[in-house]
Scaffold this active site. Structure first.
Site, PDB file in Angstrom:
ATOM      1  N   ALA A  66      55.034  34.157  12.744  1.00  0.00           N
ATOM      2  CA  ALA A  66      54.203  32.957  12.750  1.00  0.00           C
ATOM      3  C   ALA A  66      52.770  33.403  12.473  1.00  0.00           C
ATOM      4  O   ALA A  66      52.432  34.583  12.632  1.00  0.00           O
ATOM      5  CB  ALA A  66      54.299  32.268  14.103  1.00  0.00           C
ATOM      6  N   GLY A 109      58.447  35.277  14.081  1.00  0.00           N
ATOM      7  CA  GLY A 109      59.022  34.090  13.471  1.00  0.00           C
ATOM      8  C   GLY A 109      59.785  34.380  12.184  1.00  0.00           C
ATOM      9  O   GLY A 109      60.686  33.619  11.815  1.00  0.00           O
ATOM     10  N   GLU A 112      63.101  35.351  13.345  1.00  0.00           N
ATOM     11  CA  GLU A 112      63.736  34.144  13.899  1.00  0.00           C
ATOM     12  C   GLU A 112      64.163  33.172  12.798  1.00  0.00           C
ATOM     13  O   GLU A 112      65.179  32.491  12.931  1.00  0.00           O
ATOM     14  CB  GLU A 112      62.764  33.468  14.872  1.00  0.00           C
ATOM     15  CG  GLU A 112      62.516  34.326  16.112  1.00  0.00           C
ATOM     16  CD  GLU A 112      61.375  33.810  16.954  1.00  0.00           C
ATOM     17  OE1 GLU A 112      60.198  33.994  16.538  1.00  0.00           O
ATOM     18  OE2 GLU A 112      61.627  33.208  18.004  1.00  0.00           O
TER      19      GLU A 112
END
Ligand code: CAA
Length: 258
Positions: A66, A109, A112
């Site tokens: 992220a 992220g 993920e």
């Protein structure tokens, strides 16, 4: 490209391609990128002409996480009120099979995002990790949950608690990737796997993905019940009749994805 600025989108036959394209930030996933990836995936998902989606980045980075700079000054309340990362649930809910083609960094992220896909192809230069603890946070896009389910508790816990990166070979041993291929072959392999999937009858693909998802979320008895119902429903599709007739007549099937 439907006005996308941080991704590139392309349709090749029945395969939809989403390429993360923020090279200046190693494809860090900011809010705009999240919205664009989700919008592109949902657009492919409602298109009957798309039977598989590939998500990829660059050779250097699938996605380095992220966007830290975007998050740094936010409060807990900001995160709740804006439902930061909330839209990713819609990516995970896409019915079409999604292949992650990962080279370089798949961190935080980025890791993920790969874990929300159905097949993870990794180049031998891929590196996975959940470095969030080093930032004073934890994975926030499902990493603690999906890693435990995919790798088992002890491997997942070591990765999340140390924040260390693992290479493609270790990721393959841990069951974090479907297969490792040479970096130079990654996109060709992704294309080939995606095309193999996308040629299959779309109703069967949707049903198979839905049943696989249930396996991660339910008891065995519930999952087996779901599977039996989904299996039965496919007997009302034209492609089931065609697939089985083609087998009996010893010819290649011609699917209509209906
Ligand atoms: N967010 C914002 N910017 C990022 C970024 C991220 N996650 N990762 C890299 N960048 C930026 C860098 O700031 C740098 O920008 P500038 O040139 O403007 O300084 C540019 O991308 C290139 O990065 P580096 O110079 O750091 O490249 P490197 O090759 O030296 O190092 C790296 C590569 C080891 C991946 C390093 O960039 C790094 O550690 N990145 C952060 C990894 C990380 O912590 N990810 C988790 C984020 S939190 C999260 O993901 C929460 C969640 O659960 C969803």
């Amino acid at each position: 490209d439907a006005g996308y600025e941080t991704i590139r989108v392309e349709q090749r036959g029945r395969v939809g391609w989403i390429t993360l394209d923020r090279p200046e930030a190693l494809n860090a996933l900011n809010t705009q990128t999240m919205r664009e990836v989700v919008a592109a995936a949902e657009a492919f998902d409602v298109d009957e002409g798309t039977g598989a989606i590939v998500v990829t980045g660059s050779e250097k980075a699938f996605a380095a996480g992220a966007d830290i700079k975007e998050m740094e000054q936010k409060s807990g309340l900001d995160m709740v009120l804006t439902d930061h990362f909330g839209a990713w649930a819609r990516f995970a809910a896409v019915r079409t099979p999604v292949i992650a083609a990962v080279s370089g960094y798949a961190l935080g992220g980025g890791c993920e995002l790969a874990l929300m896909c159905d097949v993870i192809l990794a180049s031998d230069r891929a590196r996975f990790g959940q470095p969030e603890v080093q930032l004073g946070v934890i994975p926030g896009m499902g990493g603690t949950q999906r890693l435990v389910r995919a790798l088992g508790y002890y491997k997942a816990a070591e990765i999340v608690l140390t924040g260390r990166m693992i290479d493609a070979a270790e990721a393959e041993r841990a069951g974090l990737v479907s297969r490792v291929v040479a970096a130079a072959d990654l996109l060709d392999e992704a294309e080939s796997v995606a095309r193999t999937i996308a040629e299959k009858p779309l109703p069967a693909l949707y049903a198979a993905k839905a049943a696989l998802d249930v396996a991660l979320e339910s008891t065995l008895a519930e999952g087996v019940r779901f599977e039996r119902q989904a299996f039965a429903a496919l007997f009302d599709t034209a492609d089931q009749k065609e697939g089985m007739a083609a087998f009996r007549e010893k010819r290649a099937p011609s699917f209509t994805h209906r």
